[in-house]
Design an enzyme around this catalytic site. Structure first.
Site, PDB file in Angstrom:
ATOM      1  N   GLY A 149       0.996  -1.189   0.102  1.00  0.00           N
ATOM      2  CA  GLY A 149      -0.318  -0.059   0.311  1.00  0.00           C
ATOM      3  C   GLY A 149       0.692   1.082  -0.306  1.00  0.00           C
ATOM      4  O   GLY A 149       1.385   1.814  -1.247  1.00  0.00           O
TER       5      GLY A 149
ATOM      6  N   GLU B 155      -4.409   7.534  -1.616  1.00  0.00           N
ATOM      7  CA  GLU B 155      -2.954   8.463  -2.166  1.00  0.00           C
ATOM      8  C   GLU B 155      -2.623   9.235  -1.298  1.00  0.00           C
ATOM      9  O   GLU B 155      -1.926   9.637  -1.627  1.00  0.00           O
ATOM     10  CB  GLU B 155      -4.281   9.527  -2.896  1.00  0.00           C
ATOM     11  CG  GLU B 155      -5.025   8.545  -4.227  1.00  0.00           C
ATOM     12  CD  GLU B 155      -5.500   9.855  -4.978  1.00  0.00           C
ATOM     13  OE1 GLU B 155      -5.262  10.219  -5.639  1.00  0.00           O
ATOM     14  OE2 GLU B 155      -6.697   9.448  -5.727  1.00  0.00           O
TER      15      GLU B 155
END
Lengths: 314, 379, 249
Positions: free
Chosen positions: B130, B362
């Site tokens: 991630g 993000e």
């Protein structure tokens, strides 16, 4: 100086809007003449002649005026002002679609301005009218020699339909410009007015009990020419379809009169009706929050009140 | 130190704000309540030109400035966080091609995406990669005609309905982040399995999916025609994306703030609007100040982007600040609404739920802090 | 056929106006401005006529200070071909507006002029009718449907009792009512393209019109305060209050 009022009528009868306009004229002061222009409208002229406070009725009975075409009526009115010999200082009409359609055309032909939708009279040349959708009231003085004015009928009490005995002058001047022609009309209103544009809205809430009982509201709505709405609770309970929902997550309405029937008055509902001019609440629970915002509250059983109200407005 | 918002930017912004309020906002509650995919708005968004807002006219986009783009995303998010999420994810995909693709690839893929005829997805994240994309396990092996891509991507927006996915995969497992390449993958290729949408706390209309890949792509779909450039492309794309996320946060926070203002002015206690209480006034003052600060950060990053200057630090600051401020602002807004704020009848709890992910995706707040520290310390 | 559309820059319809404390007018400082909603409908109708091939060109006119160019540009973005800005700092009354527009009509010779029925600031509902009188054209006010048939315009109007359909000889004037159409949103590409469409600026004097005042606003006040609610005891009392006190029925 005299006042010329353009009558509102349908060739068969004089419409009440004319009576409110006469009332406004009376406040201005001066002799009041009523112009009845139409086709086959003799009875209208006779009714106008009986109206309290009217000095004279001018009857222009011609096919060219049959459907109130502004292109034909406006030159007639302008002619009466310019050559009628009656020294008209004011031309009035009710602020109906007919009056609103006609009078500005008259004003332009006379090269004067117009005051629209007047709600108050302050002498012969100063008037009050709403602006910004009624969020402000302007006091305006007309600088013109002839004042052209449309009158908001709900602001003036109608004068009596009897008491007058004016003479009826038949005009033989006919203007038929050929610029427009009547094709057809659909005047019977089968559908209710649209919720967000209606002048009167009656909404039902959880207190209605079920969808069938909304027929009681429908009867009252028919009487008042009102639109029908509902609270979210009524919609969630399946009483009525969701396009009738009034409130923060439904439709926002701002009618002249909002009647909340069997609605408790949740904040979200109130958010949808805050702009209403007058709010009436009918609920058997006197602690219901709706009473805090209602201008007039009636603590009673809606199943008794609705039929009584409908009968009262016959 | 410049923030430049032109008259043209404002004109576009006003036009879009109205569209968002009238077309997108009314559906927001239902989209959230029923977890309806925000792609339901694709026709309207395509028609008005939003789907191609991030792209230049040369490729069928609208060619608006980065500042106008920022303002547009703010309005979109204020109307519906899920819709903004779906649209900005589409932008990540098209930006990948714009910033990393060959001219032929841009011509082939961008016009349809700009017009909204094709929807894109951006597939970088994996179950075990991630915040550390360099550790990704998805691989792309050369074959006779192109590449075979195998791996699993996670939390990929738009995947189910996308027409193409920009997939980041390792072409060289030994080279760390320099071994990552990007590929334009036709979503309807054989060997792509998309899970049902993830059940999330918020942005429930911005569907995200797990995507299992074992598919082939032609050689011409290697983004940029060169291996090993994927990481760089992704970082450039995320620079842009961060400004858009900042805009999303500010938009949702603004909606919450305006709701709180209205409530405070109209809700009465003992015949006084609660806005008269100093405690609430201080809360509102903090909200107003933070909202303004968040917007200033976003506009500054957008201005630098528009002027062609480096903006990694500004965009990281904007995203970090806006996402964290949005959490505080939406929380205060809910508090001001009292019990009503806790109900689903009002949008406050949705705003709180929608912004929570903004501190995570993000580039999490922690990653943003890394970026800021790095850029600040290296000067 | 050329179609002329007029638009007015007014306060945004969502804005709740406040009257100035000195009652000299309404406080417009920092207020959001927009295209008058009825004018938007007029623009939409004109653009649809162009899309249907009935209109060959749509020209938009607006009167006011430099700021109205924002609205003219918005209309160009919606599909008008060129714009005319009649620049003046004055706030002309409807008859003055009509006189200015009459000059534009004489110069442009459109087949159809479409205006909004009223502006939501002054709520006069006069300009279209006055323009029709000055140009000697027929008027189809409060239109809910418009159709060109040969050299006649069929206009369905919303009147108090329902709907009325008239036939107007062309050229004619139409004023729009709410149900005529649903205006589109300008697309971003069209907003960008509108920057390149021609926008001409004229002064009232150049049109040969001298603006004068036909009325004078003496003061502007807020409407009567909402009186505290009362409870009525019966249906009779309720009806009485509604008729005689509130005057809503």
């Amino acid at each position: 100086m005299s006042i010329l009022i353009v009558a509102e009528h349908d060739n068969g009868s004089l419409k009440p809007a004319t009576l409110n306009t006469v009332s406004a004229a009376a406040q201005i002061g001066g002799d009041i003449d009523i112009l009845v222009a139409g086709a086959g409208c003799q009875t209208v002229a006779e009714a106008a002649a009986r109206v309290a406070g009217v000095s004279r009725v001018l009857l222009a009975d011609n096919a060219a005026y049959g459907h109130q075409l502004a292109e034909n009526l406006a030159p007639l009115v302008a002619h009466l002002v310019q050559e009628g010999g009656r020294d008209y200082g004011h031309i009035l009409a009710p602020a109906t679609t007919a009056g609103k359609n006609l009078l500005p055309r008259v004003a332009a032909l006379l090269d004067v301005g117009q005051l629209s939708d007047v709600v108050g009279v302050d002498g012969t040349d100063t008037f009050k009218r709403p602006i910004y959708a009624g969020n402000a009231i302007a006091t305006v003085k007309s600088l013109d020699g002839v004042k052209v004015i449309t009158v908001r009928t709900t602001a003036f009490e109608a004068v009596a339909t009897t008491g007058g005995s004016a003479a009826i002058d038949t005009l033989d001047v006919a203007y038929d410009t050929g610029l427009s022609r009547f094709i057809d009309e659909q005047l019977a209103k089968s559908d209710r007015p649209e919720l967000t544009a209606a002048r009167i809205v009656i909404s039902g809430g959880r207190g209605m009990g079920n969808g069938e009982n909304f027929a009681l509201i429908a009867q009252l709505a028919d009487r008042l020419g009102a639109a029908i709405g509902a609270s979210r609770a009524a919609v969630d309970a399946g009483f009525v379809p969701n396009d009738m929902q009034v409130g923060q997550t439904g439709k926002i309405v701002a009618p002249d009169l909002y009647i909340a029937v069997g609605i408790s008055g949740a904040i979200q509902h109130l958010a949808g009706i805050k702009g209403s001019k007058v709010i009436v609440a009918i609920n058997k629970d006197e602690e219901a929050p709706i009473f805090q915002v209602a201008d007039y509250g009636l603590v009673a059983d809606l199943f008794e009140v609705l039929p009584q109200l409908t009968a009262r407005l016959a | 130190m410049n923030i430049t918002v032109t008259d043209d930017d404002l004109m576009l912004s006003d036009a879009l704000q109205r569209f968002c309020q009238e077309v997108i906002a009314p559906a927001a509650a239902e989209v959230d309540e029923r977890s309806l995919s925000a792609t339901c708005h694709r026709p309207a968004l395509s028609e008005i030109g939003i789907m191609g807002m991030n792209l230049p006219e040369a490729y069928g986009g609208t060619g608006v400035s980065a500042v106008a783009l920022y303002l547009a995303v703010e309005h979109l998010a204020a109307a519906c966080g899920s819709t903004a999420s779906m649209v900005t994810a589409h932008f990540l995909a098209t930006d990948s091609i714009l910033l990393g693709g060959t001219e032929a690839q841009k011509q082939a893929w961008l016009p349809d995406a700009a017009a909204g005829r094709k929807l894109g997805g951006f597939a970088l994240t994996e179950p075990s990669a991630g915040s550390n994309p360099a550790a990704m396990r998805t691989v792309a092996e050369k074959t006779a005609n192109g590449y075979r891509i195998r791996g699993v991507k996670h939390f990929i927006s738009n995947a189910a309905e996308a027409d193409f996915l920009v997939v980041y995969a390792k072409t060289d497992k030994s080279a760390g982040h320099r071994g990552i390449s990007a590929f334009i993958v036709d979503r309807h290729s054989a060997g792509i399995e998309v899970s049902p949408p993830e059940r999330t706390m918020g942005l429930k209309g911005g569907h995200v999916f797990e995507v299992a890949l074992d598919c082939e792509v032609p050689a011409g779909n290697l983004l940029g025609g060169e291996e090993g450039r994927g990481f760089r492309t992704a970082m450039h794309v995320l620079d842009n994306g961060r400004v858009e996320i900042a805009a999303s946060c500010t938009g949702i926070a603004r909606a919450a703030y305006q709701a709180a203002l209205f409530w405070a002015k109209t809700r009465e206690v003992n015949d006084h609007p609660i806005a008269e209480f100093q405690g609430l006034q201080w809360m509102i003052a903090d909200m107003a100040t933070e909202l303004e600060a968040a917007r200033m950060f976003g506009l500054k990053a957008a201005t630098r982007r528009e002027q062609g200057e480096r903006f990694s630090q500004e965009s990281a600051m904007a995203k970090l600040y806006a996402s964290e401020a949005a959490g505080r602002i939406t929380d205060k807004a809910l508090q001001i609404h009292g019990g009503y704020g806790y109900t689903r009848e009002m949008p406050l709890e949705r705003y709180v739920r929608d912004v929570r992910i903004m501190r995570i995706y993000e580039g999490s707040s922690e990653v943003q802090r890394n970026i800021i520290a790095r850029t600040v310390l290296q000067d | 056929m050329k179609v002329l559309v007029t638009v007015k820059r007014v306060i945004d319809y969502n804005v709740k106006v406040r009257v100035k404390a000195d009652h000299s007018g309404v406080d417009l400082s920092n207020v959001k401005m927009a295209l008058n909603p009825f004018c938007e409908i007029a623009v939409e109708e004109a653009v649809r006529l162009k899309e249907a091939g009935t209109a060959t060109e749509v020209v938009v006119v607006s009167i006011g200070p430099a700021a109205v160019q924002e609205q003219i540009r918005a209309v160009l973005a919606l599909g008008a071909d060129r714009g005319i800005h009649i620049e003046t700092e004055a706030d002309p009354e409807p008859l003055s507006v009509a006189k200015l527009l009459a000059k534009v009509v004489a110069a442009e010779r459109p087949g159809l002029v479409i205006l909004g029925k009223q502006a939501i600031d002054a709520d006069n509902n006069q300009t279209g009718q006055m323009l029709a009188a000055l140009t000697g054209m027929g008027q189809g006010t409060f239109a809910s449907a418009v159709k060109v048939e040969g050299d006649e315009l069929l206009v369905t109007r919303e009147v108090d009792g329902g709907l009325q359909t008239l036939g107007l000889r062309l050229p004619a004037i139409v004023t729009t009512d709410l149900r005529l159409n649903e205006p589109r949103y300008a697309t971003l590409p069209n907003i960008m393209k509108a920057k390149k469409k021609p926008l001409e600026v004229r002064a009232p004097a150049a049109l040969g019109v001298e603006l004068r005042a036909y009325s004078q606003v003496l003061k502007v006040e807020p409407p009567a305060d909402r009186r505290g609610g009362i409870k009525v005891a019966s249906v009779e009392e309720l009806v009485d209050k509604l008729k005689n006190e509130a005057k809503v029925i």
